[in-house]
Enzyme design. Structure first.
Site, PDB file in Angstrom:
ATOM      1  N   GLY A  46       0.817  -1.206   0.000  1.00 48.33           N
ATOM      2  CA  GLY A  46       0.000   0.000   0.000  1.00 48.33           C
ATOM      3  C   GLY A  46       0.849   1.253   0.000  1.00 48.33           C
ATOM      4  O   GLY A  46       2.021   1.231   0.388  1.00 48.33           O
ATOM      5  N   GLY A  48       0.019   5.493   0.761  1.00 52.51           N
ATOM      6  CA  GLY A  48      -0.905   6.582   1.006  1.00 52.51           C
ATOM      7  C   GLY A  48      -0.251   7.922   0.769  1.00 52.51           C
ATOM      8  O   GLY A  48       0.848   8.008   0.214  1.00 52.51           O
ATOM      9  N   VAL A  53       3.739   1.234   2.632  1.00 55.75           N
ATOM     10  CA  VAL A  53       3.560   0.076   3.514  1.00 55.75           C
ATOM     11  C   VAL A  53       4.099  -1.178   2.831  1.00 55.75           C
ATOM     12  O   VAL A  53       3.759  -1.470   1.682  1.00 55.75           O
ATOM     13  CB  VAL A  53       2.073  -0.108   3.871  1.00 55.75           C
ATOM     14  CG1 VAL A  53       1.906  -1.240   4.884  1.00 55.75           C
ATOM     15  CG2 VAL A  53       1.489   1.190   4.437  1.00 55.75           C
ATOM     16  N   LYS A  68       5.675   0.230   7.970  1.00 54.83           N
ATOM     17  CA  LYS A  68       5.214   1.470   7.339  1.00 54.83           C
ATOM     18  C   LYS A  68       6.346   2.494   7.364  1.00 54.83           C
ATOM     19  O   LYS A  68       6.972   2.726   8.402  1.00 54.83           O
ATOM     20  CB  LYS A  68       3.989   2.023   8.066  1.00 54.83           C
ATOM     21  CG  LYS A  68       3.349   3.214   7.343  1.00 54.83           C
ATOM     22  CD  LYS A  68       1.984   3.547   7.930  1.00 54.83           C
ATOM     23  CE  LYS A  68       1.286   4.654   7.149  1.00 54.83           C
ATOM     24  NZ  LYS A  68      -0.069   4.937   7.665  1.00 54.83           N
ATOM     25  N   ASP A 163     -11.051   8.312  10.483  1.00 55.54           N
ATOM     26  CA  ASP A 163     -10.856   7.956   9.075  1.00 55.54           C
ATOM     27  C   ASP A 163     -11.437   6.568   8.802  1.00 55.54           C
ATOM     28  O   ASP A 163     -10.815   5.746   8.140  1.00 55.54           O
ATOM     29  CB  ASP A 163      -9.366   7.995   8.725  1.00 55.54           C
ATOM     30  CG  ASP A 163      -9.103   7.962   7.221  1.00 55.54           C
ATOM     31  OD1 ASP A 163      -9.977   8.406   6.454  1.00 55.54           O
ATOM     32  OD2 ASP A 163      -8.021   7.492   6.818  1.00 55.54           O
TER      33      ASP A 163
END
Length: 275
Positions: A46, A48, A53, A68, A163
């Protein structure tokens, strides 16, 4: 060219330069790279706005971990570094089997990382869009129930997620896991009105998730956009629950209030199935 046109062109140039810089600065570490001497990168799972990540193999513990990394382009931003450190601080206070546990933090060669336990599960967003998974009304309410339990745990720890979205939910064998605490807030000494505002933001997010799940079974035939109250055929108890979550009617103040109305909606669905 007017002065406003020149300013817009200058802003566009700076944005282009920043994007080029981020493209080169934020290249993920390659597969096989070993972080901190024992976290071997297996893949990127991932990326962001401020973090990358990785799924890694812990060569010492022989466990799969999640690492992360703060994007290198963000390391000079006090705001971004503070967000990253806040996420670490939040995870450090949590101890729940459906929330990733913090293992350690790493700072090396100017890079900032933290390590978490790996939670096995499929991303709910990918299940819906790629796996074409759908949720009938009762299934959607049960998902809400699981999330409400997690939210109640967080709020008791004075943590507010802020979130809650389907990309931040993993699901495995009907069990839900909550991830990504990048925007979470810890507030044990804040004013009551601020705490209520943060609670209700989490409740509102629950409402959006519930509405999203309910729409997975909606066959869109009409070209005219209609309100969800007209498009979806729901039990009146579910409608009432949704309206309060989405603050279309009196907003909820506690999770126990939500739990009570959720139970009523589930009971209404059960009666419908029995008829």
């Amino acid at each position: 060219m007017s002065i406003y046109g020149k300013e817009e062109r200058t802003v566009s140039i700076f944005r282009a330069i920043r994007k080029v810089y981020q493209f080169f600065a934020d290249r993920p570490f390659k597969k096989g790279t070993v972080l901190n001497g024992h976290y071997e990168i297996l893949r990127v799972i991932g990326a962001g706005s401020y973090g990358i990540v990785y799924q890694c193999q812990d060569l010492i513990a022989n466990e799969i971990r999640v690492v992360k990394q703060l994007r290198p382009s963000k390391r000079r931003s006090k705001k971004e570094v503070a967000l990253f450190r806040n996420e670490i601080s939040v995870l450090r206070t949590l101890d729940h089997k459906n929330i990733p546990k913090l293992v350690e933090t790493i700072s090396t060669d100017g890079h900032l990382f933290y390590v978490m336990d790996f939670l096995k599960g499929d991303n709910l967003e990918e299940q819906i869009f790629l796996g074409k998974k759908t949720f009938i009304e009762v299934e959607s309410l049960l998902v809400l129930g699981h999330l409400l339990e997690l939210l109640e745990y967080l709020h008791k720890q004075h943590i507010y997620h802020q979130d809650l979205r389907i990309p931040n939910i993993l699901i495995s064998n009907k069990e839900l896991f909550l991830i990504d605490f990048g925007l979470a807030k810890s507030s044990s000494h804040d004013r009551q009105e601020n705490i209520l505002e943060m609670k209700q933001q989490d409740y509102y997010d629950l409402g959006e998730i519930l509405l999203y799940l309910l729409y997975t079974t909606y066959p869109s035939k009409s070209k005219k956009a209609l309100p969800w109250t007209e498009e979806l055929s729901l039990e009146k108890e579910t409608v009432y629950l949704l309206k309060r979550l989405l603050q279309l009617e009196e907003p909820y103040i506690t999770t126990s209030e939500i739990s009570k109305d959720l139970h009523a909606a589930l009971q209404a669905n059960k009666r419908r199935e029995e008829d």
